[in-house]
Scaffold this motif. Structure first.
Motif, PDB file in Angstrom:
ATOM      1  N   ALA A   1     -60.549 -13.421  30.264  1.00 36.11           N
ATOM      2  CA  ALA A   1     -59.299 -12.685  30.493  1.00 36.11           C
ATOM      3  C   ALA A   1     -59.523 -11.185  30.350  1.00 36.11           C
ATOM      4  N   LEU A   2     -60.339 -10.783  29.361  1.00 38.32           N
ATOM      5  CA  LEU A   2     -60.652  -9.361  29.184  1.00 38.32           C
ATOM      6  C   LEU A   2     -61.317  -8.799  30.436  1.00 38.32           C
ATOM      7  N   ARG A   3     -62.318  -9.499  30.942  1.00 37.08           N
ATOM      8  CA  ARG A   3     -63.025  -9.019  32.137  1.00 37.08           C
ATOM      9  C   ARG A   3     -62.065  -8.902  33.321  1.00 37.08           C
ATOM     10  N   ARG A   4     -61.220  -9.893  33.485  1.00 34.96           N
ATOM     11  CA  ARG A   4     -60.290  -9.898  34.616  1.00 34.96           C
ATOM     12  C   ARG A   4     -59.311  -8.724  34.520  1.00 34.96           C
ATOM     13  N   LEU A   5     -58.803  -8.476  33.326  1.00 29.26           N
ATOM     14  CA  LEU A   5     -57.816  -7.411  33.147  1.00 29.26           C
ATOM     15  C   LEU A   5     -58.435  -6.025  33.279  1.00 29.26           C
ATOM     16  N   VAL A   6     -59.610  -5.829  32.646  1.00 22.99           N
ATOM     17  CA  VAL A   6     -60.223  -4.499  32.625  1.00 22.99           C
ATOM     18  C   VAL A   6     -60.919  -4.190  33.940  1.00 22.99           C
TER      19      VAL A   6
ATOM     20  N   GLN B   1     -56.741  -2.440  33.913  1.00 23.04           N
ATOM     21  CA  GLN B   1     -55.843  -2.244  32.781  1.00 23.04           C
ATOM     22  C   GLN B   1     -56.625  -1.936  31.512  1.00 23.04           C
ATOM     23  N   ARG B   2     -55.928  -1.384  30.542  1.00 27.36           N
ATOM     24  CA  ARG B   2     -56.499  -1.173  29.211  1.00 27.36           C
ATOM     25  C   ARG B   2     -55.935  -2.243  28.292  1.00 27.36           C
ATOM     26  N   VAL B   3     -56.817  -2.820  27.479  1.00 28.16           N
ATOM     27  CA  VAL B   3     -56.435  -4.015  26.731  1.00 28.16           C
ATOM     28  C   VAL B   3     -56.533  -3.792  25.231  1.00 28.16           C
ATOM     29  N   VAL B   4     -55.483  -4.218  24.541  1.00 31.49           N
ATOM     30  CA  VAL B   4     -55.480  -4.303  23.079  1.00 31.49           C
ATOM     31  C   VAL B   4     -55.633  -5.784  22.733  1.00 31.49           C
ATOM     32  N   LEU B   5     -56.706  -6.118  22.044  1.00 30.23           N
ATOM     33  CA  LEU B   5     -56.971  -7.512  21.673  1.00 30.23           C
ATOM     34  C   LEU B   5     -56.485  -7.752  20.249  1.00 30.23           C
ATOM     35  N   VAL B   6     -55.569  -8.688  20.099  1.00 29.25           N
ATOM     36  CA  VAL B   6     -55.043  -9.059  18.783  1.00 29.25           C
ATOM     37  C   VAL B   6     -55.586 -10.443  18.453  1.00 29.25           C
ATOM     38  N   VAL B   7     -56.413 -10.528  17.407  1.00 28.91           N
ATOM     39  CA  VAL B   7     -57.107 -11.780  17.113  1.00 28.91           C
ATOM     40  C   VAL B   7     -56.950 -12.176  15.643  1.00 28.91           C
ATOM     41  N   GLU B   8     -57.112 -13.479  15.412  1.00 30.79           N
ATOM     42  CA  GLU B   8     -57.086 -14.016  14.053  1.00 30.79           C
ATOM     43  C   GLU B   8     -58.442 -13.865  13.381  1.00 30.79           C
ATOM     44  N   ARG B   9     -59.499 -14.090  14.155  1.00 28.92           N
ATOM     45  CA  ARG B   9     -60.873 -14.005  13.630  1.00 28.92           C
ATOM     46  C   ARG B   9     -61.787 -13.542  14.746  1.00 28.92           C
TER      47      ARG B   9
ATOM     48  N   GLY C   1     -65.011  -4.087  27.760  1.00 31.64           N
ATOM     49  CA  GLY C   1     -64.178  -2.910  27.964  1.00 31.64           C
ATOM     50  C   GLY C   1     -62.881  -2.905  27.185  1.00 31.64           C
ATOM     51  N   VAL C   2     -62.770  -3.728  26.126  1.00 31.92           N
ATOM     52  CA  VAL C   2     -61.543  -3.719  25.328  1.00 31.92           C
ATOM     53  C   VAL C   2     -61.315  -2.326  24.747  1.00 31.92           C
ATOM     54  N   ALA C   3     -60.053  -1.870  24.763  1.00 34.09           N
ATOM     55  CA  ALA C   3     -59.738  -0.525  24.271  1.00 34.09           C
ATOM     56  C   ALA C   3     -59.474  -0.507  22.776  1.00 34.09           C
ATOM     57  N   ALA C   4     -58.877  -1.562  22.249  1.00 32.91           N
ATOM     58  CA  ALA C   4     -58.538  -1.600  20.822  1.00 32.91           C
ATOM     59  C   ALA C   4     -58.529  -3.049  20.359  1.00 32.91           C
ATOM     60  N   ILE C   5     -58.874  -3.249  19.096  1.00 31.29           N
ATOM     61  CA  ILE C   5     -58.835  -4.578  18.488  1.00 31.29           C
ATOM     62  C   ILE C   5     -58.000  -4.493  17.220  1.00 31.29           C
ATOM     63  N   LEU C   6     -57.169  -5.482  17.020  1.00 25.67           N
ATOM     64  CA  LEU C   6     -56.259  -5.494  15.877  1.00 25.67           C
ATOM     65  C   LEU C   6     -56.212  -6.899  15.295  1.00 25.67           C
ATOM     66  N   TRP C   7     -56.292  -6.990  13.963  1.00 29.05           N
ATOM     67  CA  TRP C   7     -56.134  -8.291  13.311  1.00 29.05           C
ATOM     68  C   TRP C   7     -54.674  -8.734  13.403  1.00 29.05           C
ATOM     69  N   ARG C   8     -54.454 -10.017  13.644  1.00 25.14           N
ATOM     70  CA  ARG C   8     -53.072 -10.530  13.744  1.00 25.14           C
ATOM     71  C   ARG C   8     -52.308 -10.297  12.447  1.00 25.14           C
ATOM     72  N   ARG C   9     -52.997 -10.438  11.314  1.00 27.18           N
ATOM     73  CA  ARG C   9     -52.318 -10.273  10.029  1.00 27.18           C
ATOM     74  C   ARG C   9     -51.873  -8.833   9.790  1.00 27.18           C
ATOM     75  N   GLU C  10     -52.439  -7.878  10.554  1.00 26.62           N
ATOM     76  CA  GLU C  10     -52.087  -6.471  10.396  1.00 26.62           C
ATOM     77  C   GLU C  10     -51.219  -5.952  11.540  1.00 26.62           C
TER      78      GLU C  10
END
Length: 205
Positions: free
Chosen positions: A55-60, A65-73, A86-95
């Motif tokens: 999905a990241l490859r397809r979007l970027v 598009q620019r992608v913010v990835l929100v992940v649990e782990r 090419g992900v622009a930002a990564i964020l923990w789901r808990r944060e």
């Protein structure tokens, strides 16, 4: 600022959209409709597994598009793969509070990177290990980048366009294009994003 949300389940998507609507200047759009180049997409996933990476490859690369990835782990191999996609930002789901999610979206829109402090440390450590392993291989000659190539790639990684890079480095736009063309041709890289990923992997920037 158009922002789309993609998630594996409707509850996660609805929750992220509700948080983003509380952030000034954000217009939540339908990912299957109005989302196009220039849109920031928030991708909510358990981890950066094969489906999320695709999905990241397809979007970027496909949709621009620019992608913010929100992940649990996130495992170390998945972290490097996400950066190379090419992900622009990564964020923990808990944060992922409305304020924190909004800041990550703004950073992505500006072309800035945004990683949690613990992921920054892991990325730096991984790049260092990769660089040492390549340098230690028998008969492996370092590809190397010139100072000019490193300067140009660093600004590309920060989201600057050709004209801005030329002005910043006091080069002509043709010189910047020639530097990037020569680099991608010499190292057999596909495009600017691939060149940045290569430079990060090798520890040049």
């Amino acid at each position: 600022m158009p922002v789309a949300v993609q998630a594996a389940d409707p509850l996660s998507r609805a929750g992220a959209e509700a948080q983003l609507r509380r952030f000034p200047g954000v217009a939540v759009v339908d990912p299957s409709g109005a989302a196009g180049p220039g849109t920031v997409t928030v991708l909510v996933a358990e981890s950066a597994d094969a489906a999320a990476t695709a999905a990241l490859r397809r979007l970027v690369r496909g949709a621009g598009q620019r992608v913010v990835l929100v992940v649990e782990r996130l495992r170390e191999t998945e972290l490097m793969e996400a950066v190379e996609c090419g992900v622009a930002a990564i964020l923990w789901r808990r944060e992922a509070t409305p304020e924190r999610l909004g800041r990550a979206v703004l950073a992505a829109a500006r072309g800035d990177g945004d990683l949690p402090a613990d992921l920054q440390g892991r990325l730096i450590a991984q790049v260092g290990r990769l660089q040492r392993s390549v340098q230690g291989m028998p008969g492996q000659a370092p590809t190397g980048l010139s100072e000019r190539e490193s300067d140009v790639l660093r600004l590309v990684a920060e989201g600057w366009d050709t004209g801005e890079i030329a002005a910043r480095l006091s080069y002509s736009e043709r010189t910047v294009k020639n530097v990037l063309h020569g680099l991608t041709t010499r190292l057999q890289l596909r495009n600017r994003a691939h060149a940045v990923a290569h430079a990060v992997r090798e520890g040049y920037i």
